[in-house]
Write an enzyme that holds these catalytic residues in place. Structure first.
Site, mmCIF file in Angstrom:
data_model
loop_
_atom_site.group_PDB
_atom_site.id
_atom_site.type_symbol
_atom_site.label_atom_id
_atom_site.label_comp_id
_atom_site.label_asym_id
_atom_site.label_seq_id
_atom_site.Cartn_x
_atom_site.Cartn_y
_atom_site.Cartn_z
ATOM 1 N N TYR A 101 0.908 -1.631 0.329
ATOM 2 C CA TYR A 101 0.228 0.255 -0.132
ATOM 3 C C TYR A 101 0.474 1.039 0.527
ATOM 4 O O TYR A 101 0.001 2.274 -0.641
ATOM 5 C CB TYR A 101 -1.391 0.170 1.236
ATOM 6 C CG TYR A 101 -2.209 -0.852 0.650
ATOM 7 C CD1 TYR A 101 -3.145 -0.919 0.004
ATOM 8 C CD2 TYR A 101 -2.602 -2.378 1.610
ATOM 9 C CE1 TYR A 101 -4.109 -0.988 -0.736
ATOM 10 C CE2 TYR A 101 -3.583 -3.060 1.186
ATOM 11 C CZ TYR A 101 -4.272 -2.381 0.675
ATOM 12 O OH TYR A 101 -5.668 -3.079 0.311
ATOM 13 N N GLU A 200 1.904 -30.166 12.764
ATOM 14 C CA GLU A 200 0.928 -29.808 12.208
ATOM 15 C C GLU A 200 -0.444 -29.074 12.583
ATOM 16 O O GLU A 200 -0.298 -27.707 12.401
ATOM 17 C CB GLU A 200 0.499 -30.277 10.604
ATOM 18 C CG GLU A 200 -0.309 -29.825 9.571
ATOM 19 C CD GLU A 200 -0.004 -30.520 8.438
ATOM 20 O OE1 GLU A 200 0.509 -31.622 8.324
ATOM 21 O OE2 GLU A 200 -0.672 -29.823 7.512
ATOM 22 N N ASP A 252 -0.231 -34.263 8.870
ATOM 23 C CA ASP A 252 -1.152 -35.011 8.575
ATOM 24 C C ASP A 252 -0.457 -36.404 7.328
ATOM 25 O O ASP A 252 1.819 -36.204 6.893
ATOM 26 C CB ASP A 252 -1.743 -34.150 7.338
ATOM 27 C CG ASP A 252 -2.498 -33.855 8.956
ATOM 28 O OD1 ASP A 252 -3.038 -33.695 9.631
ATOM 29 O OD2 ASP A 252 -3.901 -32.989 8.090
#
Lengths: 367, 367
Positions: A101, A200, A252
């Site tokens: 920005y 995780e 996972d």
């Protein structure tokens, strides 16, 4: 490889000035300024034997101010250099989003998207051999949280050093790792653990905390929050190197988790220029492995077409070239299944801490 | 309205037993057990004058064990009741994801998706007038983080009460709010602030922290992390009620931020059965408003078709029925633009703390 860096603000500003100076000198000589950068794709990463991590290879692309697009990029680089110097002078930092920005005021240097400004910040890291943290630029994402008998010093925003023990001085949500974990901000003071386990999902992290796994097995627990932030990989690296603690990674069981592991152990493709500061080559993948899905008969989901695509891409990724990974990836493709770490709850809330983790850790010789 | 609840484990188990008993009694009489629940949509929420928040209206749907689908739901409810009682007995808790996997062992009661198990947990809240926290069920998402001169006691997993000041005892990432902030877990001890500011993005939270906004303006800062978790809304409610602190909400300027505000101030549609514990009717929307986009000439993006759809849905949402909101929503639709809070960086890193927030807070009479 010693991962301590110790860049001072002065040396960072000097490196940035060199970039500007080189452009200036070329222009004074009447030649168009250029910037040469490594190609940043999977095809251009190579194992660096000395560092033990993956780094960019020799393929390079050259930015040349004779094209309008490249000239704009060089202009933006100069604006960023000025902005970074201002922040260093004023003791400020900025999110990458804020910088995007801020470029509203840069005329022709205004970025079209945040992706452009992020990439240019990374380009400047490569050219100056500094890190984004040296530039006082930070991501939006949250850092990791940590629980265990680990004591660190953190320098707070007033410049005072605070001592925090990640077991005794924090609530159940743990110690929040800040975005900058370099030695001017974080000092590793003491620990009474045998290894660090990076996890995780928040659900599994909380499970291990609730079950007292950290105390029973003398473990430091760290919640990765999915794809780990740089500061997360960096603090793992520092704990491994400065304290000689093994890093065990519990994710996972799917292709995306394999990628998370690669970024922790071998180096991420996007940050291969600083792999030696972020990657921990000795980190071990604990699970969920493709054989776990079968061995523990875990509730599993079918691989999606995107999953299959990702696994196939991993087969040709140099970071997964070793036999164990090739086996795991092929096994998952054959099985056609993936499983989440929380699927271990099929056997009750304590199965993961009473059975699964002790079996896997014993297999690694860690308990 | 006093939002303290003080449910004991015994009263929670008793409420759950009542549900089971009612089913049992019906079956003994030879009638099919039923469960009657409010319709949980925007069309069935009404303003409750006594509580000052939105609650479900009178529309109800009935689950009747004469259909196989409904019978399965009742079976699942009984399994969940058993599971919750076990957790309470063993001092355990579980993520909603773990409960979904635990149902693998429930035969015909096994859930087809996590959405089903989440909804059933909410159904049980409605029927028993307990909260999910009473059931020891928790979400995956992280709670908020908080910085400011606020002192709380948190009971850690060993049962010891710890005292934590969210300015002096935490690092830059702040105090992590745990998933359960009921009085058996969190006690609000002391504060030296004039108001609480809830902030949508991590980048803006960090900006205010770096700029020392909390100290200069005697503010407690809380990072909402997007759509706020229940524990986040609950701790805001408690600080508002127990400490009589104004709550000011600083979000992006888009239809999704309006929804976040509605869930904080008026009550969320999914949790309208417990609005009186989660919603803070006196909370104020500080910005980014549609007029801010014009008044501050902020970098803005075009509304997507999904944005327009969401704004139009808000026009007919009873929570946005008042004149100010109707004006804001219509103004944004006319303008066709939305803006992020970090877009204020267009005017530099200090503009938000030196100019924007003081102007807006003065407008609200808060400074």
């Amino acid at each position: 490889m010693n991962a301590s860096r110790g860049k001072t603000n002065e040396s960072v500003v000097a490196s940035l000035h060199e970039v500007a100076e080189e452009m200036h000198n070329k222009m004074m000589k009447g030649t168009a300024p250029t910037m040469s950068l490594p190609v940043r794709t999977k095809k251009n990463i190579e194992f660096n034997k000395r560092l033990g991590v993956f780094k960019y290879g020799k393929k390079r692309s050259i930015r040349d101010a004779t094209s309008l697009r490249s000239a704009n990029q060089l202009l933006r680089a100069l604006h960023i250099i000025e902005f970074i110097e201002e922040m260093i002078d004023n003791g400020k930092s900025s999110t990458l989003r804020e910088m995007y920005y801020i470029s509203e005021a840069w005329g022709h240097g205004k970025f079209g998207s945040q992706n452009e400004s992020n990439n240019l910040a990374e380009d400047l890291e490569i050219v100056t051999k500094c890190m984004r943290e040296d530039f006082k630029l930070r991501p939006e994402e949250d850092g990791a949280r940590m629980i265990g008998d680990i004591t660190i010093n953190e320098r707070n925003r007033k410049g005072d050093w605070m001592t925090i023990n990640a077991r005794d001085d924090v609530g159940d949500s743990g110690y929040g790792v800040p975005y900058n974990v370099e030695s001017e901000k974080i000092r590793l003071i003491a620990n009474d653990v045998d290894f660090i386990m990076a996890i995780e999902t928040g659900g599994m992290f909380d499970r291990l905390v609730e079950n007292g796994f950290d105390e029973e097995h003398r473990a430091g627990l760290l919640h990765l929050k999915g794809q780990p932030a740089r500061s997360t990989r960096r603090i793992l690296k520092r704990m491994n190197e400065e304290w000689n603690l093994p890093i065990v990674v519990f994710l996972d069981g799917d292709p995306w988790s394999f990628r998370i592991f690669a970024s922790i152990a071998y180096g991420a493709i996007k940050t291969a220029h600083i792999s030696e500061f972020l990657a921990t080559p000795s980190a071990t993948y604990l699970g969920i492995t493709a054989d776990d899905i079968m061995a523990y008969d875990l509730p599993a989901d079918d691989l999606s077409s995107k999953d299959v695509e990702a696994l196939k891409a991993e087969l040709s990724d140099p970071r997964f070239a070793d036999g164990w990974w090739q086996d795991q990836i092929n096994m998952m493709l054959e099985l056609g299944k993936k499983a989440e770490q929380q699927s271990l709850a099929k056997y009750g809330l304590d199965f993961v801490t009473d059975t699964y983790l002790p079996e896997k850790l014993a297999g690694l010789g860690l308990i």
